[in-house]
Design a protein around this motif. Structure first.
Motif, PDB file in Angstrom:
ATOM      1  N   ALA A 125       0.844  -1.206   0.000  1.00  0.00           N
ATOM      2  CA  ALA A 125       0.000   0.000   0.000  1.00  0.00           C
ATOM      3  C   ALA A 125       0.874   1.249   0.000  1.00  0.00           C
ATOM      4  CB  ALA A 125      -0.929  -0.005   1.205  1.00  0.00           C
ATOM      5  N   THR A 126       0.441   2.234  -0.743  1.00  0.00           N
ATOM      6  CA  THR A 126       1.130   3.522  -0.977  1.00  0.00           C
ATOM      7  C   THR A 126       2.301   3.390  -1.951  1.00  0.00           C
ATOM      8  OG1 THR A 126       2.773   3.445   0.820  1.00  0.00           O
ATOM      9  CG2 THR A 126       0.566   4.245   1.388  1.00  0.00           C
ATOM     10  N   GLY A 127       2.509   2.212  -2.506  1.00  0.00           N
ATOM     11  CA  GLY A 127       3.577   2.031  -3.485  1.00  0.00           C
ATOM     12  C   GLY A 127       3.184   2.542  -4.862  1.00  0.00           C
ATOM     13  N   ARG A 128       4.170   2.646  -5.749  1.00  0.00           N
ATOM     14  CA  ARG A 128       3.944   3.156  -7.100  1.00  0.00           C
ATOM     15  C   ARG A 128       4.184   2.032  -8.117  1.00  0.00           C
ATOM     16  NH1 ARG A 128       4.014   8.274  -9.318  1.00  0.00           N
ATOM     17  NH2 ARG A 128       4.712   9.145  -7.321  1.00  0.00           N
ATOM     18  N   VAL A 129       3.338   1.973  -9.124  1.00  0.00           N
ATOM     19  CA  VAL A 129       3.473   0.966 -10.177  1.00  0.00           C
ATOM     20  C   VAL A 129       4.649   1.332 -11.074  1.00  0.00           C
ATOM     21  CG1 VAL A 129       2.375  -0.169 -12.140  1.00  0.00           C
ATOM     22  CG2 VAL A 129       1.004   0.474 -10.133  1.00  0.00           C
ATOM     23  N   SER A 130       5.632   0.435 -11.167  1.00  0.00           N
ATOM     24  CA  SER A 130       6.808   0.713 -11.997  1.00  0.00           C
ATOM     25  C   SER A 130       6.842  -0.126 -13.273  1.00  0.00           C
ATOM     26  CB  SER A 130       8.093   0.459 -11.196  1.00  0.00           C
ATOM     27  OG  SER A 130       8.167  -0.896 -10.774  1.00  0.00           O
ATOM     28  N   LYS A 131       6.246  -1.317 -13.241  1.00  0.00           N
ATOM     29  CA  LYS A 131       6.230  -2.170 -14.426  1.00  0.00           C
ATOM     30  C   LYS A 131       4.914  -2.919 -14.495  1.00  0.00           C
ATOM     31  CE  LYS A 131      11.216  -3.186 -14.573  1.00  0.00           C
ATOM     32  NZ  LYS A 131      12.231  -4.286 -14.490  1.00  0.00           N
ATOM     33  N   ILE A 132       4.475  -3.196 -15.714  1.00  0.00           N
ATOM     34  CA  ILE A 132       3.263  -3.992 -15.929  1.00  0.00           C
ATOM     35  C   ILE A 132       3.557  -4.971 -17.063  1.00  0.00           C
ATOM     36  CG2 ILE A 132       0.819  -3.977 -16.537  1.00  0.00           C
ATOM     37  CD1 ILE A 132       0.699  -1.079 -15.534  1.00  0.00           C
ATOM     38  N   ASN A 133       3.382  -6.244 -16.800  1.00  0.00           N
ATOM     39  CA  ASN A 133       3.614  -7.265 -17.821  1.00  0.00           C
ATOM     40  C   ASN A 133       2.541  -8.334 -17.745  1.00  0.00           C
ATOM     41  OD1 ASN A 133       6.281  -6.453 -19.032  1.00  0.00           O
ATOM     42  ND2 ASN A 133       6.924  -6.636 -16.904  1.00  0.00           N
ATOM     43  N   GLN A 134       2.349  -8.994 -18.865  1.00  0.00           N
ATOM     44  CA  GLN A 134       1.401 -10.109 -18.931  1.00  0.00           C
ATOM     45  C   GLN A 134       2.143 -11.322 -19.508  1.00  0.00           C
ATOM     46  OE1 GLN A 134      -2.217  -9.281 -21.081  1.00  0.00           O
ATOM     47  NE2 GLN A 134      -3.034 -11.353 -20.794  1.00  0.00           N
ATOM     48  N   PRO A 135       2.838 -12.067 -18.647  1.00  0.00           N
ATOM     49  CA  PRO A 135       3.654 -13.181 -19.154  1.00  0.00           C
ATOM     50  C   PRO A 135       2.835 -14.321 -19.737  1.00  0.00           C
ATOM     51  CG  PRO A 135       3.622 -13.161 -16.750  1.00  0.00           C
ATOM     52  CD  PRO A 135       2.951 -11.913 -17.192  1.00  0.00           C
ATOM     53  N   TYR A 136       1.606 -14.490 -19.246  1.00  0.00           N
ATOM     54  CA  TYR A 136       0.749 -15.572 -19.726  1.00  0.00           C
ATOM     55  C   TYR A 136      -0.649 -15.035 -19.975  1.00  0.00           C
ATOM     56  CZ  TYR A 136       4.665 -18.042 -17.713  1.00  0.00           C
ATOM     57  OH  TYR A 136       5.929 -18.449 -17.410  1.00  0.00           O
ATOM     58  N   ALA A 137      -1.420 -15.780 -20.730  1.00  0.00           N
ATOM     59  CA  ALA A 137      -2.709 -15.279 -21.208  1.00  0.00           C
ATOM     60  C   ALA A 137      -3.615 -14.805 -20.082  1.00  0.00           C
ATOM     61  CB  ALA A 137      -3.404 -16.377 -22.025  1.00  0.00           C
ATOM     62  N   ALA A 191       7.562 -11.059 -26.409  1.00  0.00           N
ATOM     63  CA  ALA A 191       8.275  -9.992 -27.127  1.00  0.00           C
ATOM     64  C   ALA A 191       7.350  -8.828 -27.448  1.00  0.00           C
ATOM     65  CB  ALA A 191       8.886 -10.559 -28.407  1.00  0.00           C
ATOM     66  N   VAL A 192       6.092  -9.134 -27.727  1.00  0.00           N
ATOM     67  CA  VAL A 192       5.110  -8.089 -28.063  1.00  0.00           C
ATOM     68  C   VAL A 192       4.038  -8.072 -26.977  1.00  0.00           C
ATOM     69  CG1 VAL A 192       3.414  -7.302 -29.751  1.00  0.00           C
ATOM     70  CG2 VAL A 192       5.529  -8.412 -30.526  1.00  0.00           C
ATOM     71  N   PRO A 193       3.843  -6.955 -26.271  1.00  0.00           N
ATOM     72  CA  PRO A 193       2.827  -6.905 -25.207  1.00  0.00           C
ATOM     73  C   PRO A 193       1.419  -7.041 -25.779  1.00  0.00           C
ATOM     74  CG  PRO A 193       3.728  -4.724 -25.616  1.00  0.00           C
ATOM     75  CD  PRO A 193       4.559  -5.685 -26.411  1.00  0.00           C
ATOM     76  N   THR A 194       0.518  -7.611 -24.997  1.00  0.00           N
ATOM     77  CA  THR A 194      -0.867  -7.787 -25.434  1.00  0.00           C
ATOM     78  C   THR A 194      -1.608  -6.453 -25.354  1.00  0.00           C
ATOM     79  OG1 THR A 194      -1.623  -8.290 -23.199  1.00  0.00           O
ATOM     80  CG2 THR A 194      -0.835 -10.141 -24.538  1.00  0.00           C
ATOM     81  N   ASN A 195      -2.772  -6.415 -25.983  1.00  0.00           N
ATOM     82  CA  ASN A 195      -3.599  -5.206 -25.922  1.00  0.00           C
ATOM     83  C   ASN A 195      -3.986  -4.884 -24.484  1.00  0.00           C
ATOM     84  OD1 ASN A 195      -3.531  -4.905 -28.696  1.00  0.00           O
ATOM     85  ND2 ASN A 195      -5.430  -6.047 -29.033  1.00  0.00           N
ATOM     86  N   TYR A 196      -4.275  -5.928 -23.707  1.00  0.00           N
ATOM     87  CA  TYR A 196      -4.651  -5.706 -22.310  1.00  0.00           C
ATOM     88  C   TYR A 196      -3.493  -5.091 -21.528  1.00  0.00           C
ATOM     89  CZ  TYR A 196      -6.499  -6.681 -17.643  1.00  0.00           C
ATOM     90  OH  TYR A 196      -6.949  -6.562 -16.356  1.00  0.00           O
ATOM     91  N   THR A 197      -2.291  -5.567 -21.807  1.00  0.00           N
ATOM     92  CA  THR A 197      -1.109  -4.993 -21.152  1.00  0.00           C
ATOM     93  C   THR A 197      -0.974  -3.516 -21.487  1.00  0.00           C
ATOM     94  OG1 THR A 197       0.018  -7.134 -21.310  1.00  0.00           O
ATOM     95  CG2 THR A 197       1.388  -5.216 -20.862  1.00  0.00           C
ATOM     96  N   MET A 198      -1.194  -3.182 -22.743  1.00  0.00           N
ATOM     97  CA  MET A 198      -1.066  -1.785 -23.165  1.00  0.00           C
ATOM     98  C   MET A 198      -2.117  -0.897 -22.492  1.00  0.00           C
ATOM     99  SD  MET A 198       1.585  -1.929 -24.959  1.00  0.00           S
ATOM    100  CE  MET A 198       1.622  -0.246 -25.576  1.00  0.00           C
ATOM    101  N   ILE A 199      -3.326  -1.420 -22.301  1.00  0.00           N
ATOM    102  CA  ILE A 199      -4.361  -0.658 -21.601  1.00  0.00           C
ATOM    103  C   ILE A 199      -3.951  -0.422 -20.149  1.00  0.00           C
ATOM    104  CG2 ILE A 199      -6.729  -0.785 -20.715  1.00  0.00           C
ATOM    105  CD1 ILE A 199      -6.661  -0.024 -23.616  1.00  0.00           C
ATOM    106  N   LEU A 200      -3.460  -1.477 -19.499  1.00  0.00           N
ATOM    107  CA  LEU A 200      -3.030  -1.329 -18.113  1.00  0.00           C
ATOM    108  C   LEU A 200      -1.888  -0.318 -18.003  1.00  0.00           C
ATOM    109  CD1 LEU A 200      -3.079  -4.989 -16.699  1.00  0.00           C
ATOM    110  CD2 LEU A 200      -4.798  -3.201 -16.428  1.00  0.00           C
ATOM    111  N   ARG A 201      -0.951  -0.382 -18.944  1.00  0.00           N
ATOM    112  CA  ARG A 201       0.169   0.570 -18.908  1.00  0.00           C
ATOM    113  C   ARG A 201      -0.316   2.003 -19.124  1.00  0.00           C
ATOM    114  NH1 ARG A 201       4.752  -2.804 -22.427  1.00  0.00           N
ATOM    115  NH2 ARG A 201       5.135  -4.414 -20.819  1.00  0.00           N
TER     116      ARG A 201
END
Length: 576
Positions: free
Chosen positions: A20-32, A70-80
Motif C-alpha cells: 500500500a502507498t507504493g507506485r506501479v513501476s512495471k506492468i507485464n502479462q507473461p501468460y494469457a 516480445a510483443v505486449p498484449t492489448n490488455y497490457t497496453m491498456i493497463l500501462r
C-alpha cells in the motif's frame, strides 16, 4: 486449501501492509490469464501476480521469475496506459468474498487525477482481472472478455458498466458468529455435517476451512470465543504447508487440525510460491506447449508404427538363404528337370540325409525357375540391408522424439521457445502463430536467439551450467564450454547436458553437478542414477546428427540420487 474467502482476507491484509502507498513501476502479462504488476514500495520492488488461471487463480507477491512475450498484449497496453506510475492507495476485499479491489490513483492525459480499480475475481473458470474507472463504474478492459452469450447477468467488456458478482445471502464470519451458533453445533454433532452447514451460513469458507472450524467448535468452552479466535488467526497468519491424511500437500494460513505440518513460511506469498511453483509451471507448459506435445506425440506414434512394420519385414527376410539353396540345387540338377512340372524333389546336398521339395512354375524353363529363386534371394538380401538401415534411422527418430518429450515434461515455460524453434528447423512444425506472422519481417532481419542455460553454483563456488533443451545443449557443450571443462549426462536416458566450468573439479562439485544432471532428466524420480562425465574435448557431434546428440569416449560414471533440496541450494548459491 482452496484460495477461499478467508484466505483471501489474510492475503489482503498482507498486501495492504506490504505494498500500500507504493507506485506501479512495471506492468507485464507473461501468460494469457496472468498479469504481474511491479510495485515500488518502501524501497523494494514487489511483483504482484494477479492470476485468472481457471485452476490456480490467486493474488500474491511472487518471486518466481517470468519471461514476458516480445510483443505486449492489448490488455497490457491498456493497463500501462492507465496504471503506469499510479499510486496504490489500498487493497480491500468485497465482504469475505474472493474479490479483491486494488485502489489506484493516477493522472490522465490532461493531468487530471483519476481513481481506478483493478479488480481480481477469484472464481475458478470464471476468474477475471478487470480495470474499472471508479467514478463512472465503466469497465476499461478485462483480461477475459465475457459477452451476453456467455453471461446474461453482466457483461465484462470495455465500456460496459461493472456489476459485482451475484451476492450470497451469507454472513461475514469476520463480523462475529451468528446468534444461533450454539444451537447449530448442538443440532449437528457430526463434524462433517456441521462443516457443510457452516459453509451454507458463512461466506468464504472453503471445505477445509469449514472442517477446521467445525473441529474447533467441538472443543469444550465458549463457542463464540472459539469462533472469534479461529478467525482472528487469519489476521496474524502462520503460513503453513501441510500434509493431509491422504498424502496430498495443502496450504493454509495457519496450522489446521488433523494435518501434519511440513513447512512454515515467513509470508503467505512465499507459501503460495512454494505450493504453486511446480503445479503452475506444469500447467503452463501443458497449455503453452500443447501444440508441441501433439506434434511430438504424433511423430513418436508414426515412427514407432514404422519401426514395427520394418521389424516384421526384417523377420520375413530371415528365410532368404532358402531361395539361394533352392536356386543352387535346381542349377545342379537341371538335367533332371522337365518343362511343365510344378514341383520337383531333389537331394539337398547341404543336408545329405534329406531331400528338398521345390515349387516350380510350369510356364518357365528349368533354368528360368532356378534364376527366379536367385533373383528372389538377391531381392531379400538387398531388403535386409535397406531395412536394417531404415530400422536404425527410425530408432534414432524414436529416441530423438522421446528426448524432446522428456524435455517438454521437464521444461519451464521459457524453455518452450527453443523447443518450438528446433521443431520448426527440423520441418516438424509449421509456424501458424498469428503473432509470429505479424513479426515475420522483423524475424528476417534478426536471427532468433537461443535462450541461456540455467546456472548454478557449487558449494565451493564453481560455476555449473545446465541446458534445458537440445538447442541450448548444442550451444553449451559445443560452443560455449571450454575444451577442459567437464561435461555430464545421465547414462542412456534422455536428459540435460551439464557443464562444470572447471578442468579439475572437486569430488563434491562433480557429485553436485551429477545430481543436477540426474534431476534434469527422465530419471528425476529414480534413485541411484548413473551419470557419465568426461572432458568436453572428448565430445564429438557426427555429421548430420540431430540437435543435442553427441558421442564421447573415455567417460567415468558416478551414481547419485536426485535431490530437489540440493538443486534449490545450488541455485540459491548464484551471485545476485
Amino acid at each position: 486449501m482452496s484460495f477461499d474467502g478467508s484466505f483471501t482476507h489474510a492475503m489482503v491484509h498482507e498486501l495492504e501492509q506490504t505494498v500500500a502507498t507504493g507506485r506501479v513501476s512495471k506492468i507485464n502479462q507473461p501468460y494469457a490469464n496472468e498479469v504481474v504488476l511491479t510495485i515500488r514500495a518502501n524501497g523494494h520492488n514487489y511483483p504482484i501476480l494477479l492470476s485468472a488461471n481457471p485452476t490456480y487463480a490467486r493474488i500474491q507477491v511472487t518471486e518466481i521469475p517470468y519471461v514476458n512475450p516480445a510483443v505486449p498484449t492489448n490488455y497490457t497496453m491498456i493497463l500501462r496506459k492507465y496504471l503506469q506510475g499510479a499510486i496504490l492507495k489500498g487493497v480491500t476485499q468485497a465482504a469475505n468474498d474472493r474479490v479483491v479491489h486494488l485502489h489506484f490513483t493516477s493522472r490522465n492525459e490532461l493531468g487530471d487525477q483519476q481513481e481506478l480499480l483493478l479488480i481480481i475475481e477469484i472464481m475458478a473458470r470464471h476468474s477475471n482481472v478487470i480495470l474499472v474507472e471508479q467514478s463512472s463504474g465503466k469497465i476499461l478492459d478485462a483480461i477475459k472478455h465475457v459477452g451476453s452469450d456467455q453471461n446474461r447477468y453482466r457483461l465484462l467488456l470495455p465500456g460496459a458498466q461493472y456489476i459485482t458478482p451475484p451476492k450470497q445471502d451469507l454472513d461475514n464470519p469476520f463480523n462475529g458468529p451468528r446468534a444461533d451458533l450454539t444451537q447449530t453445533v448442538k443440532d449437528y454433532p457430526n463434524q462433517e455435517v456441521l462443516a457443510q452447514t457452516l459453509q451454507h451460513q458463512y461466506q468464504g469458507l472453503g471445505k477445509d476451512t469449514a472442517a477446521a472450524l467445525a473441529a474447533t467448535l467441538h472443543e469444550t468452552g465458549d463457542l463464540a470465543q472459539h469462533f472469534q479466535a479461529f478467525f482472528a488467526q487469519f489476521d496474524a497468519p502462520q503460513p503453513t504447508l501441510a500434509e493431509l491424511p491422504n498424502g496430498k500437500t495443502n496450504f493454509t494460513a495457519f496450522p489446521y487440525p488433523d494435518t501434519t505440518t511440513n513447512q512454515s513460511l515467513p509470508t503467505l506469498s512465499q507459501l503460495l510460491d512454494t505450493y504453486y511453483q511446480d503445479k503452475a509451471e506444469r500447467d503452463r507448459v501443458q497449455q503453452q506447449g500443447s501444440v508441441l506435445i501433439r506434434v511430438v506425440r504424433n511423430e513418436l506414434k508414426k515412427n514407432r508404427n514404422k519401426l514395427k512394420k520394418l521389424q516384421r519385414t526384417l523377420d520375413a527376410t530371415e528365410n532368404a538363404d532358402e531361395y539361394r539353396i533352392k536356386g543352387e540345387i535346381l542349377t545342379t540338377y537341371l538335367y533332371k528337370l522337365s518343362r511343365g512340372a510344378t514341383t520337383v524333389t531333389l537331394p539337398n546336398f547341404y543336408d545329405n540325409e534329406k531331400h528338398l521339395k521345390i515349387a516350380l512354375s510350369n510356364q518357365l524353363s528349368p533354368n528360368q525357375n532356378a534364376q527366379k529363386y536367385f533373383k528372389r534371394y538377391q531381392k531379400e538380401k538387398n531388403a535386409v540391408s535397406y531395412v536394417t538401415t531404415q530400422i536404425k534411422q527410425t530408432q534414432a527418430n524414436v529416441d530423438y522424439f522421446t528426448n524432446i518429450m522428456a524435455q517438454i515434461e521437464l521444461a519451464a515455460p521459457k524453455d518452450l521457445t527453443d523447443i518450438r524453434l528446433e521443431l520448426q528447423q527440423g520441418g516438424y512444425l509449421r509456424d501458424h502463430d498469428h503473432q509470429r506472422k505479424a513479426k515475420a519481417k522483423a524475424k528476417k532481419r534478426r536471427k532468433q536467439r537461443i535462450s541461456q542455460p540455467d546456472r548454478f553454483t557449487a558449494s565451493d563456488g564453481t560455476r555449473i551450467s545446465v541446458g534445458k533443451n537440445n538447442l541450448q545443449n548444442d550451444k553449451l557443450s559445443l560452443h560455449t564450454a571450454k575444451r577442459t571443462d567437464i561435461w555430464l549426462h545421465v547414462k542412456d536416458i534422455p536428459g540435460s547436458h551439464v557443464i562444470i566450468h572447471a578442468a579439475n573439479p572437486s569430488e563434491q562439485t562433480t557429485l553436485e553437478a551429477a545430481n543436477l544432471a540426474a534431476y534434469y532428466s527422465k530419471a528425476r524420480d529414480s534413485s541411484t542414477v548413473p551419470v557419465d562425465y568426461v572432458p568436453v574435448k572428448r565430445l564429438h557431434k557426427p555429421n548430420g546428427a540431430k540437435p543435442g546428440f553427441v558421442i564421447f569416449t573415455g567417460q567415468k560414471t558416478v551414481f547419485v540420487t536426485p535431490e530437489s533440496d540440493l538443486v534449490d541450494q545450488l541455485a540459491a548459491n548464484n551471485p545476485k
